[in-house]
Design a protein around this motif. Structure first.
Motif, PDB file in Angstrom:
ATOM      1  N   VAL A 103     -26.895 -33.593 -27.213  1.00 13.34           N
ATOM      2  CA  VAL A 103     -27.386 -33.346 -25.824  1.00 13.34           C
ATOM      3  C   VAL A 103     -27.226 -34.441 -24.867  1.00 13.34           C
ATOM      4  N   HIS A 104     -27.377 -35.694 -25.135  1.00 11.04           N
ATOM      5  CA  HIS A 104     -27.015 -37.064 -24.455  1.00 11.04           C
ATOM      6  C   HIS A 104     -25.759 -36.762 -23.934  1.00 11.04           C
ATOM      7  N   LEU A 105     -24.663 -36.195 -24.587  1.00 15.84           N
ATOM      8  CA  LEU A 105     -23.180 -35.964 -24.240  1.00 15.84           C
ATOM      9  C   LEU A 105     -23.130 -35.095 -23.253  1.00 15.84           C
ATOM     10  N   ARG A 106     -23.687 -33.852 -23.258  1.00 18.27           N
ATOM     11  CA  ARG A 106     -23.838 -32.652 -22.389  1.00 18.27           C
ATOM     12  C   ARG A 106     -24.348 -33.289 -21.238  1.00 18.27           C
ATOM     13  N   TYR A 107     -25.314 -34.229 -21.147  1.00 20.28           N
ATOM     14  CA  TYR A 107     -26.051 -34.731 -20.057  1.00 20.28           C
ATOM     15  C   TYR A 107     -25.006 -35.614 -19.259  1.00 20.28           C
ATOM     16  N   LEU A 108     -24.184 -36.578 -19.800  1.00 21.27           N
ATOM     17  CA  LEU A 108     -23.242 -37.456 -19.344  1.00 21.27           C
ATOM     18  C   LEU A 108     -22.305 -36.665 -18.796  1.00 21.27           C
ATOM     19  N   ARG A 109     -21.620 -35.623 -19.527  1.00 20.44           N
ATOM     20  CA  ARG A 109     -20.582 -34.907 -18.803  1.00 20.44           C
ATOM     21  C   ARG A 109     -20.855 -34.240 -17.536  1.00 20.44           C
ATOM     22  N   ASP A 130     -24.395 -29.445 -10.709  1.00 24.65           N
ATOM     23  CA  ASP A 130     -26.046 -29.757 -10.608  1.00 24.65           C
ATOM     24  C   ASP A 130     -26.752 -28.579 -11.469  1.00 24.65           C
ATOM     25  N   ARG A 131     -26.455 -27.598 -11.385  1.00 22.36           N
ATOM     26  CA  ARG A 131     -27.104 -26.650 -12.107  1.00 22.36           C
ATOM     27  C   ARG A 131     -26.744 -26.916 -13.764  1.00 22.36           C
ATOM     28  N   ARG A 132     -25.756 -27.399 -14.081  1.00 22.72           N
ATOM     29  CA  ARG A 132     -25.524 -27.881 -15.395  1.00 22.72           C
ATOM     30  C   ARG A 132     -26.318 -28.955 -15.942  1.00 22.72           C
ATOM     31  N   VAL A 133     -26.634 -30.025 -14.864  1.00 26.34           N
ATOM     32  CA  VAL A 133     -27.277 -31.241 -15.049  1.00 26.34           C
ATOM     33  C   VAL A 133     -29.147 -30.651 -15.386  1.00 26.34           C
ATOM     34  N   GLN A 134     -29.172 -29.760 -14.544  1.00 24.86           N
ATOM     35  CA  GLN A 134     -30.755 -29.247 -14.544  1.00 24.86           C
ATOM     36  C   GLN A 134     -30.815 -28.308 -15.861  1.00 24.86           C
ATOM     37  N   ALA A 135     -29.736 -27.498 -16.167  1.00 26.03           N
ATOM     38  CA  ALA A 135     -30.066 -26.796 -17.389  1.00 26.03           C
ATOM     39  C   ALA A 135     -30.220 -27.906 -18.557  1.00 26.03           C
ATOM     40  N   VAL A 136     -29.706 -28.871 -18.699  1.00 26.13           N
ATOM     41  CA  VAL A 136     -29.811 -29.846 -20.027  1.00 26.13           C
ATOM     42  C   VAL A 136     -31.027 -30.809 -19.736  1.00 26.13           C
ATOM     43  N   LEU A 137     -31.730 -30.866 -18.574  1.00 29.91           N
ATOM     44  CA  LEU A 137     -32.721 -31.776 -18.451  1.00 29.91           C
ATOM     45  C   LEU A 137     -34.007 -31.497 -19.217  1.00 29.91           C
ATOM     46  N   PRO A 138     -34.379 -30.397 -19.449  1.00 27.17           N
ATOM     47  CA  PRO A 138     -35.418 -30.189 -20.576  1.00 27.17           C
ATOM     48  C   PRO A 138     -35.275 -30.465 -21.848  1.00 27.17           C
ATOM     49  N   GLU A 139     -34.073 -30.385 -22.403  1.00 28.24           N
ATOM     50  CA  GLU A 139     -33.628 -30.874 -23.564  1.00 28.24           C
ATOM     51  C   GLU A 139     -33.637 -32.449 -23.802  1.00 28.24           C
TER      52      GLU A 139
END
Length: 149
Positions: A103-109, A130-139
C-alpha cells in the motif's frame, strides 16, 4: 574449534554487544571461556544457534519469542507443533507487513506520478495521478491507524 567474539560477530552479523546480551538473557550459553584470558570461546553449535537467532531477529521476532523458539528447539520433537505455531504466527505478521508495504509503495508511486505530471504541466496526467492517489488514500489511512493502535 573455538571462535572469538569478533569472529562470531563477523560470521553472524550480530554485534559483539548483542552476542553478550544474548548470552546474558539466556538465548545461548553459557559460552565457555578461555582459561588463561577469560575471553569467550564460541563453539560451532553456538555459532549455528546464533545464525538462526540473527535471522529470527531480522524478521522482527521479539526476544521473548526467541526464548520460546530456543526452548522448543532444545525440547525437540515433543515441541514441534509449538515451534510450527510460533513460526506461522510470525509468518502471518510478515505477510501483514508486506501488504502494508505494498500500500505504501502504491501511494509513493502515485504521488511521484502526480509530481511528474505537475513538472510537465500536463493537466490530464495530473488528474489521472490524483485519482490514483485518492484511490489509495483509504487503504493508506487504514495502515496508519493500525500502526498507531
Amino acid at each position: 574449534m573455538a571462535l572469538t567474539i569478533q569472529a562470531v560477530a563477523r560470521r553472524t552479523g550480530l554485534s559483539e554487544p548483542t552476542l553478550r546480551y544474548y548470552e546474558q538473557v539466556g538465548l545461548i550459553g553459557p559460552v565457555p571461556r578461555d582459561a588463561s584470558s577469560g575471553h569467550r570461546r564460541y563453539r560451532e553449535a553456538d555459532v549455528e544457534a546464533l545464525g538462526v537467532l540473527a535471522c529470527l531477529r531480522a524478521m522482527g521476532m521479539s526476544i521473548e519469542d526467541m526464548r520460546v523458539y530456543q526452548a522448543n528447539r532444545v525440547a525437540g520433537p515433543d515441541r514441534a507443533g509449538d515451534q510450527r505455531d510460533l513460526l506461522l504466527q510470525h509468518a502471518e505478521r510478515v505477510e501483514e507487513e508486506i501488504a502494508t508495504l505494498r500500500v505504501h509503495l502504491r501511494y509513493l508511486r502515485a504521488k511521484a506520478a502526480l509530481w511528474d505530471a505537475r513538472a510537465a504541466r500536463d493537466e490530464e496526467a495530473e488528474a489521472v495521478a490524483d485519482r490514483r492517489v485518492q484511490a489509495v488514500l483509504p487503504e493508506l489511512e487504514g495502515t496508519l491507524r493500525r500502526a498507531t493502535a
